[in-house]
Design a protein around this motif. Sequence first.
Motif: not given
Length: 256
Positions: A118-120, A216-225, A241-247, A249-256
């Motif tokens: 999430a921090a990254s 969310l504001k217009k064009d807002g970003i959501v980070i899920l971990s 928008i983007e997906h990262r994995r560590k061991n 566990w997964n984190a996602l960046v999404i937009k509505f």
Amino acid sequence: MEFFERVYRISNEDVEKLEEYFFDKQINNYYFYETKEGIFLVVVSEKKEFDFDFSFDIVEERVTSSDDWVKNLISRPFEFIEGVWIDPDFHDIKKGVVIKITPGLAFGTGLHDTTKLAASFLKEYLRPGMDVLDLGCGSGILSILSKKLGANRVLGVDNDPLAVESALENVKKNNEDVEIRESNLFKNIDGKYDLIVSNIIAEILIEALEDMPKYLKKDGIVILSGIIDSKLDLFKHLNIIEHRRKNEWNALVIKF
């Protein structure tokens, strides 16, 4: 203060389900280690007898102290993600962003893969002046990082009063203007945000996503971990928008 350690022998296949179990229960007082004799789980508790929903062979039971376990676990600064340092005390660190976090047995100190993921993403997507909501803030580490990265308003919420207390202490230690509240998801949240970050278990993330667009504001970003491999399919319908994995566990960046 004394703590009780219980050592279990486990298999490699048990690690993922245990990670999910502990994350679900918001338990951080455990660790794994591997030797030529196999893989072991160590669970630390303030009580000699404690509930555990698995039937593994107990290898050893022992008494330890907070100094032995907590302080030795994170007794010196470490690089949390690139350019961001966690300081469990008051060291004179001259490089990067420094977050001071009180060592403890709960709510996270930056060691868990989900927090790092999430921090990254925060470091990549947060722009100075953004309003940020940290949903399920735990220790407040992501809220504090958001402010240090240049966010305008930062609100961190958690449904656990002890987590709120921990986050307030850490915000004060970092001398940052971050608001912390007790809230069950969006029950006690006002306003709209440029970025929402949430590091909680997959099932709760799915529940939160139902109301998230309203905040969310217009064009807002959501980070899920906090999404373990076995639950990743729950999110495949989203605009990722983007997906990262560590061991596992997964984190996602999404937009509505």
